[in-house]
Scaffold this motif. Structure first.
Motif, PDB file in Angstrom:
ATOM      1  N   GLU A 200      27.048  48.799  27.870  1.00 10.94           N
ATOM      2  CA  GLU A 200      27.009  48.797  29.358  1.00 10.94           C
ATOM      3  C   GLU A 200      28.228  48.190  29.880  1.00 10.94           C
ATOM      4  O   GLU A 200      28.377  48.402  31.025  1.00 10.94           O
ATOM      5  N   TYR A 201      28.813  47.297  28.910  1.00  9.43           N
ATOM      6  CA  TYR A 201      30.102  46.759  29.872  1.00  9.43           C
ATOM      7  C   TYR A 201      30.992  47.751  30.282  1.00  9.43           C
ATOM      8  O   TYR A 201      31.882  47.490  31.198  1.00  9.43           O
ATOM      9  N   ALA A 202      31.222  48.886  29.487  1.00 10.62           N
ATOM     10  CA  ALA A 202      32.117  49.904  29.826  1.00 10.62           C
ATOM     11  C   ALA A 202      31.696  50.623  30.982  1.00 10.62           C
ATOM     12  O   ALA A 202      32.586  50.938  31.809  1.00 10.62           O
ATOM     13  N   GLY A 203      30.478  50.754  31.448  1.00  8.10           N
ATOM     14  CA  GLY A 203      29.983  51.333  32.583  1.00  8.10           C
ATOM     15  C   GLY A 203      30.203  50.530  34.013  1.00  8.10           C
ATOM     16  O   GLY A 203      30.803  51.002  34.930  1.00  8.10           O
ATOM     17  N   LYS A 204      30.113  49.245  33.465  1.00 12.21           N
ATOM     18  CA  LYS A 204      30.431  48.253  34.908  1.00 12.21           C
ATOM     19  C   LYS A 204      31.778  48.310  35.097  1.00 12.21           C
ATOM     20  O   LYS A 204      32.377  48.216  36.148  1.00 12.21           O
ATOM     21  N   MET A 205      32.791  48.206  33.901  1.00 18.09           N
ATOM     22  CA  MET A 205      34.177  48.413  34.253  1.00 18.09           C
ATOM     23  C   MET A 205      34.569  49.560  34.990  1.00 18.09           C
ATOM     24  O   MET A 205      35.590  49.540  35.877  1.00 18.09           O
ATOM     25  N   ASN A 206      34.097  50.785  34.485  1.00 28.05           N
ATOM     26  CA  ASN A 206      34.279  52.117  34.913  1.00 28.05           C
ATOM     27  C   ASN A 206      33.960  52.037  36.711  1.00 28.05           C
ATOM     28  O   ASN A 206      34.584  52.437  37.603  1.00 28.05           O
ATOM     29  N   PHE A 207      32.957  51.283  36.950  1.00 28.62           N
ATOM     30  CA  PHE A 207      32.526  51.041  38.289  1.00 28.62           C
ATOM     31  C   PHE A 207      33.601  50.355  39.050  1.00 28.62           C
ATOM     32  O   PHE A 207      34.077  50.517  40.183  1.00 28.62           O
ATOM     33  N   TYR A 208      34.116  49.122  38.669  1.00 28.34           N
ATOM     34  CA  TYR A 208      35.025  48.543  39.102  1.00 28.34           C
ATOM     35  C   TYR A 208      36.243  49.184  39.391  1.00 28.34           C
ATOM     36  O   TYR A 208      37.038  48.735  40.481  1.00 28.34           O
ATOM     37  N   LEU A 209      36.748  49.725  38.372  1.00 29.22           N
ATOM     38  CA  LEU A 209      37.843  50.437  38.496  1.00 29.22           C
ATOM     39  C   LEU A 209      37.879  51.569  39.670  1.00 29.22           C
ATOM     40  O   LEU A 209      38.857  51.967  40.162  1.00 29.22           O
ATOM     41  N   ASN A 210      36.826  52.347  39.744  1.00 36.60           N
ATOM     42  CA  ASN A 210      36.582  53.124  40.983  1.00 36.60           C
ATOM     43  C   ASN A 210      36.684  52.243  42.285  1.00 36.60           C
ATOM     44  O   ASN A 210      37.374  53.112  43.035  1.00 36.60           O
ATOM     45  N   LEU A 211      36.304  51.170  42.299  1.00 36.13           N
ATOM     46  CA  LEU A 211      36.390  50.549  43.538  1.00 36.13           C
ATOM     47  C   LEU A 211      37.692  50.224  43.801  1.00 36.13           C
ATOM     48  O   LEU A 211      38.327  50.303  44.954  1.00 36.13           O
ATOM     49  N   LEU A 212      38.503  49.736  42.813  1.00 39.81           N
ATOM     50  CA  LEU A 212      39.812  49.231  43.008  1.00 39.81           C
ATOM     51  C   LEU A 212      40.796  50.485  43.706  1.00 39.81           C
ATOM     52  O   LEU A 212      41.506  50.324  44.252  1.00 39.81           O
ATOM     53  N   ASP A 213      40.625  51.548  42.888  1.00 37.55           N
ATOM     54  CA  ASP A 213      41.271  52.703  43.177  1.00 37.55           C
ATOM     55  C   ASP A 213      40.858  53.326  44.609  1.00 37.55           C
ATOM     56  O   ASP A 213      41.893  53.651  45.189  1.00 37.55           O
ATOM     57  N   ASP A 214      39.850  53.121  45.112  1.00 38.82           N
ATOM     58  CA  ASP A 214      39.353  53.633  46.230  1.00 38.82           C
ATOM     59  C   ASP A 214      39.623  52.632  47.565  1.00 38.82           C
ATOM     60  O   ASP A 214      40.000  53.107  48.746  1.00 38.82           O
ATOM     61  N   PHE A 215      39.590  51.279  47.188  1.00 41.56           N
ATOM     62  CA  PHE A 215      39.461  50.136  48.300  1.00 41.56           C
ATOM     63  C   PHE A 215      40.716  49.475  48.105  1.00 41.56           C
ATOM     64  O   PHE A 215      41.118  48.520  49.158  1.00 41.56           O
ATOM     65  N   VAL A 216      41.431  49.270  47.109  1.00 36.41           N
ATOM     66  CA  VAL A 216      42.490  48.062  46.891  1.00 36.41           C
ATOM     67  C   VAL A 216      43.931  48.899  46.346  1.00 36.41           C
ATOM     68  O   VAL A 216      44.840  48.383  47.021  1.00 36.41           O
ATOM     69  N   ARG A 217      43.781  49.879  45.875  1.00 35.08           N
ATOM     70  CA  ARG A 217      45.065  50.603  45.369  1.00 35.08           C
ATOM     71  C   ARG A 217      46.076  50.990  46.477  1.00 35.08           C
ATOM     72  O   ARG A 217      45.387  51.490  47.439  1.00 35.08           O
ATOM     73  N   GLU A 218      47.375  50.624  46.449  1.00 40.06           N
ATOM     74  CA  GLU A 218      48.287  50.994  47.579  1.00 40.06           C
ATOM     75  C   GLU A 218      48.822  52.491  47.174  1.00 40.06           C
ATOM     76  O   GLU A 218      48.784  52.911  46.179  1.00 40.06           O
ATOM     77  N   PRO A 219      49.381  53.101  48.331  1.00 39.94           N
ATOM     78  CA  PRO A 219      50.150  54.307  47.807  1.00 39.94           C
ATOM     79  C   PRO A 219      51.152  54.078  47.117  1.00 39.94           C
ATOM     80  O   PRO A 219      52.069  53.363  47.176  1.00 39.94           O
ATOM     81  N   GLY A 220      51.271  55.133  46.168  1.00 38.94           N
ATOM     82  CA  GLY A 220      52.248  55.014  45.041  1.00 38.94           C
ATOM     83  C   GLY A 220      52.096  54.478  43.699  1.00 38.94           C
ATOM     84  O   GLY A 220      52.800  54.281  42.845  1.00 38.94           O
ATOM     85  N   GLU A 221      50.860  53.734  43.836  1.00 42.20           N
ATOM     86  CA  GLU A 221      50.372  52.976  42.559  1.00 42.20           C
ATOM     87  C   GLU A 221      49.796  53.949  41.730  1.00 42.20           C
ATOM     88  O   GLU A 221      49.027  54.945  42.105  1.00 42.20           O
ATOM     89  N   ASN A 222      49.790  53.836  40.345  1.00 42.62           N
ATOM     90  CA  ASN A 222      49.040  54.563  38.942  1.00 42.62           C
ATOM     91  C   ASN A 222      47.454  54.028  38.985  1.00 42.62           C
ATOM     92  O   ASN A 222      47.306  52.874  39.685  1.00 42.62           O
TER      93      ASN A 222
END
Length: 359
Positions: A272-294
């Motif tokens: 279940e740790y993988a699912g939780k990390m997947n959730f966090y990465l979705n949040l980071l990409d949608d709400f924190v990531r800046e234009p031009g970042e991978n």
């Protein structure tokens, strides 16, 4: 001649808290720092050229005139008599090291360029304690990129950084979740096992204890993570749709041009740790990531893991996630123990050899 009117006017208007002055001060600090770095690099380069010259001349003279060991002993005595300061260390032992230095690298132009960029003490550690050229290149590049001191370099060799970083097969889904060129870079950035023994903790401890000590000793953690990591914060808060979510530790990697989320789990890896990390990465990409970042990358640090469970947990995950182990002591897995001598033995030998060398 100084214009007193201009001087008076400048004194009247000067404000040490003004933005213009603070900008001037910051530029001055940056200039001084840059100059110091250039001076240090220049000094290292000149010292390398001097030592390389000595190594080459001693080797060639011995071959040409059929001189034996006595020439090195006599040369060391005469040089130390002529140059009483010990800046360059003209002991016979150091002269022998210069000769060996030249012989080891004279046919390898790539490594010649690298050794010229690091101090003599670090060069001696690498020269004495690594034999394989690829291993030498790894530690040379890492020392240049991360500015390792001699003590840090010894610690990295003791903890088998090369084996943990490049030889072991890491567990992640980067090749599926990232473009090919980025997946390869991410794999080279990640380590299979992270040594956190410098935190001064022993098991069992709470996850929050590990995290707090990592923050307290963030410089040590950054050295272990590798080149290009910048710390963004711990318990990094993301607010979305009226809810708050917290990531244990968040970094930005300059080389990957991506955020790297670290989740710390004291015990065995759970799927279940993988699912939780997947959730966090979705949040980071949608709400924190800046234009031009991978795309953001996640690394789950566990004290134990089963390859089977990690493989199946990551199989259907679409975000790039890696699972690594961490160690709070110097103990390493059995499969790594035969790669290098025992750390205590290695450190003793290094200190014994370096202690006899004149600075």
């Amino acid at each position: 001649m100084i214009d007193s009117k201009v001087t008076d006017r400048e004194e009247d208007l000067f404000d040490s808290t003004s933005q213009n002055y603070l900008q001037l001060l910051e530029e001055a600090k940056q200039k001084i720092t840059s100059c110091r770095i250039q001076i240090a690099r220049s000094a290292t380069k000149e010292q390398f050229n001097l030592y390389w010259w000595f190594g080459q001349k001693i080797y060639e003279a011995q071959n040409k005139y059929h001189w034996g060991k006595s020439v090195v002993e006599q040369l060391g005595k005469d040089l130390r008599r002529s140059f009483t300061d010990t800046t360059y260390g003209f002991s016979s032992r150091n002269l022998w090291e210069m000769r060996r230095f030249y012989l080891e690298y004279k046919n390898n132009p790539i490594l010649q360029q690298l050794v010229a960029e690091i101090p003599w003490g670090q060069n001696l550690v690498i020269l004495s304690k690594t034999k394989d050229l690829s291993i030498r290149e790894y530690y040379l590049r890492a020392t240049i990129e991360q500015g390792w001191t001699r003590d840090v370099l010894v610690m990295q060799i003791n903890s088998q950084a090369y084996e943990r970083h490049l030889l072991t097969k890491k567990q992640h889904n980067f090749e599926k979740a990232l473009p090919e060129h980025l997946a390869e870079q991410a794999d080279r950035t990640m380590k299979d096992i992270y040594m956190l023994d410098t935190l001064g903790l022993t098991q069992p401890v709470l996850e929050t204890d590990i995290e707090n000590r990592m923050v307290d000793k963030i410089k040590n953690v950054m050295l272990e993570l590798g080149y290009g990591f910048a710390f963004m914060g711990n318990q990094y808060k993301i607010t979305a749709e009226g809810s708050e979510y917290f990531i244990d530790m968040l970094f930005f990697n300059r080389r990957l041009k991506a955020m790297v989320a670290l989740e710390i789990k004291r015990g065995k890896f759970q799927p279940e740790y993988a699912g939780k990390m997947n959730f966090y990465l979705n949040l980071l990409d949608d709400f924190v990531r800046e234009p031009g970042e991978n795309p953001s990358i996640g690394i789950i640090l566990c004290s134990q893991r089963k390859k089977f469970e990690v493989e199946y947990a990551l199989r259907s995950i679409d975000k790039p996630i890696g699972v690594s182990e961490f160690r709070l002591t110097k103990d390493l897995p059995a499969e790594l123990n035969d790669k290098l001598p025992h750390p205590d033995q290695l450190e003793t030998e290094i200190m014994k050899e370096l202690g006899a060398i004149d600075k």
